[in-house]
Motif scaffolding. Structure first.
Motif, PDB file in Angstrom:
ATOM      1  N   ALA A   1       4.548   7.213   2.269  1.00  0.00           N
ATOM      2  CA  ALA A   1       4.871   6.050   3.103  1.00  0.00           C
ATOM      3  C   ALA A   1       4.467   4.755   2.398  1.00  0.00           C
ATOM      4  CB  ALA A   1       4.158   6.159   4.452  1.00  0.00           C
ATOM      5  N   TRP A   2       5.161   3.684   2.793  1.00  0.00           N
ATOM      6  CA  TRP A   2       4.850   2.350   2.309  1.00  0.00           C
ATOM      7  C   TRP A   2       4.390   1.494   3.495  1.00  0.00           C
ATOM      8  CZ3 TRP A   2       5.363   1.536  -2.896  1.00  0.00           C
ATOM      9  CH2 TRP A   2       6.208   2.383  -3.616  1.00  0.00           C
ATOM     10  N   THR A   3       3.336   0.718   3.294  1.00  0.00           N
ATOM     11  CA  THR A   3       2.951  -0.281   4.289  1.00  0.00           C
ATOM     12  C   THR A   3       2.681  -1.592   3.560  1.00  0.00           C
ATOM     13  OG1 THR A   3       0.598   0.331   4.194  1.00  0.00           O
ATOM     14  CG2 THR A   3       1.953   1.434   5.849  1.00  0.00           C
TER      15      THR A   3
ATOM     16  N   TYR B   1       0.859  -1.183   0.000  1.00  0.00           N
ATOM     17  CA  TYR B   1       0.000   0.000   0.000  1.00  0.00           C
ATOM     18  C   TYR B   1       0.900   1.239   0.000  1.00  0.00           C
ATOM     19  CZ  TYR B   1      -3.221  -3.582   1.654  1.00  0.00           C
ATOM     20  OH  TYR B   1      -3.953  -4.738   1.776  1.00  0.00           O
TER      21      TYR B   1
ATOM     22  N   ALA C   1      11.422   2.770   2.125  1.00  0.00           N
ATOM     23  CA  ALA C   1      11.103   1.804   3.174  1.00  0.00           C
ATOM     24  C   ALA C   1      12.210   0.754   3.216  1.00  0.00           C
ATOM     25  CB  ALA C   1       9.751   1.141   2.915  1.00  0.00           C
TER      26      ALA C   1
ATOM     27  N   VAL D   1      -4.139  -5.467   8.632  1.00  0.00           N
ATOM     28  CA  VAL D   1      -4.288  -4.382   7.654  1.00  0.00           C
ATOM     29  C   VAL D   1      -5.576  -3.613   7.940  1.00  0.00           C
ATOM     30  CG1 VAL D   1      -4.592  -3.829   5.223  1.00  0.00           C
ATOM     31  CG2 VAL D   1      -3.040  -5.670   5.897  1.00  0.00           C
TER      32      VAL D   1
ATOM     33  N   TRP E   1       0.073  -6.730   9.320  1.00  0.00           N
ATOM     34  CA  TRP E   1       0.385  -5.442   8.688  1.00  0.00           C
ATOM     35  C   TRP E   1       1.703  -4.897   9.223  1.00  0.00           C
ATOM     36  CZ3 TRP E   1      -1.350  -0.052  10.320  1.00  0.00           C
ATOM     37  CH2 TRP E   1      -1.206   0.872   9.273  1.00  0.00           C
ATOM     38  N   SER E   2       2.522  -4.398   8.321  1.00  0.00           N
ATOM     39  CA  SER E   2       3.799  -3.804   8.705  1.00  0.00           C
ATOM     40  C   SER E   2       3.908  -2.418   8.087  1.00  0.00           C
ATOM     41  CB  SER E   2       4.956  -4.683   8.212  1.00  0.00           C
ATOM     42  OG  SER E   2       6.192  -4.001   8.375  1.00  0.00           O
ATOM     43  N   GLU E   3       4.331  -1.446   8.894  1.00  0.00           N
ATOM     44  CA  GLU E   3       4.479  -0.075   8.407  1.00  0.00           C
ATOM     45  C   GLU E   3       5.952   0.254   8.184  1.00  0.00           C
ATOM     46  OE1 GLU E   3       1.605   2.952  10.199  1.00  0.00           O
ATOM     47  OE2 GLU E   3       1.760   1.472  11.794  1.00  0.00           O
ATOM     48  N   GLY E   4       6.297   0.588   6.951  1.00  0.00           N
ATOM     49  CA  GLY E   4       7.645   1.069   6.640  1.00  0.00           C
ATOM     50  C   GLY E   4       8.724   0.020   6.646  1.00  0.00           C
TER      51      GLY E   4
END
Length: 279
Positions: free
Chosen positions: A133-135, A128, A217, A238, A145-148
């Motif tokens: 930013a990328w997730t 996404y 990221a 997510v 879900w993972s952020e960055g």
């Protein structure tokens, strides 16, 4: 009529083209390789460089010979003989580029078809992207879900489902060589098999706003065991809003605003109109 020294011109072209090819192949243009696709793409670039070198050499040799052979003599101020065209020559210089372009196109098609062939055990990862930013979502791992931070196991094919939440972005890990656009409203795919453990970076290569240069990221390629341990430690799933289409997200937003009496209770929705029923 002056007879052209074809053999000498061909030999000069081959010699200049060979030297130029060697010089141009010395730099490592793409850097470190980190996926099974990287050697094939680099080889395609090398073939293109060699062909381009010989074409450039041929043009330079022909131009140099013409400039020297038919240079204007001192005191000659005439306009020269009129040129009426040469059908045979025009056919030749049209067909040669056509054959080269079609050949490179066919070779590129074969390479692309090979690197995008999907394995049965490929892992699906949702990507996404939004300013800036990328997730990442792992649907096969409970939709964690993972952020960055993107983690993938080494030597296992990953199929990235690319989604853009706002404007155009572009997913690119230089060491993997694969680059694909993230387009709002549709889901695109990038197929990669990382084959080297290490830390890399995702870079957005589509100008997407003032913070474009910072849209990066971390990518971690690790063993299957380390990946399983890492994904087990993820606690969030997510967010539902990321899985909606643009129209669905707008509808949800409108419904939320209707309940709240417009943006901030103002009675005006995101269209700028006083459309909220406040009865």
């Amino acid at each position: 009529m002056t007879r052209l020294p074809y053999l000498k011109l061909v030999l000069a072209t081959l010699a200049f083209g060979t030297v130029l090819s060697v010089v141009m192949l010395i730099p490592n243009w793409f850097g470190e390789e980190g996926s099974t696709a990287a050697p094939e793409i680099d080889r395609l670039l090398d073939v293109t460089i060699i062909l381009s070198s010989y074409i450039f050499a041929g043009v330079c040799v022909a131009l140099g010979y013409a400039l020297i052979k038919w240079r204007v003599k001192p005191g000659d101020e005439s306009d020269g003989l009129p040129i009426h065209g040469n059908t045979k020559l025009e056919i030749i210089w049209t067909m040669i580029p056509l054959v080269i372009v079609l050949g490179l196109g066919a070779y590129s098609w074969i390479v692309l078809d090979d690197i995008e062939a999907k394995d049965n055990d490929a892992q699906i990862i949702n990507v996404y992207s939004q300013q800036f930013a990328w997730t990442f979502g792992y649907p096969e791992e409970g939709n964690k879900w993972s952020e960055g931070e993107l983690h993938v196991p080494v030597d296992r094919q990953a199929i990235f489902k690319l989604n853009a939440q706002d404007v155009l972005h572009s997913f690119w890990v230089p060491e993997w060589r694969i680059k694909k656009d993230n387009v709002p409203g549709i889901t695109t795919e990038a197929v990669v098999t990382p084959d080297k453990i290490g830390h890399y970076q995702i870079v957005c290569t589509e100008l997407c706003g003032f913070g474009h240069a910072t849209m990066r990221a971390l990518v971690v390629v690790e063993s299957e065991a380390d990946f399983a341990k890492w994904v087990k430690g993820l606690s969030q799933e997510v967010p539902q809003t990321l899985e909606l289409t643009a129209d669905q997200a707008l509808k949800v937003e409108q419904e939320a605003q209707a309940k709240e009496g417009g943006i901030g209770g103002s009675g005006v929705d995101e269209t700028g109109k006083d459309n909220v029923d406040q009865s």
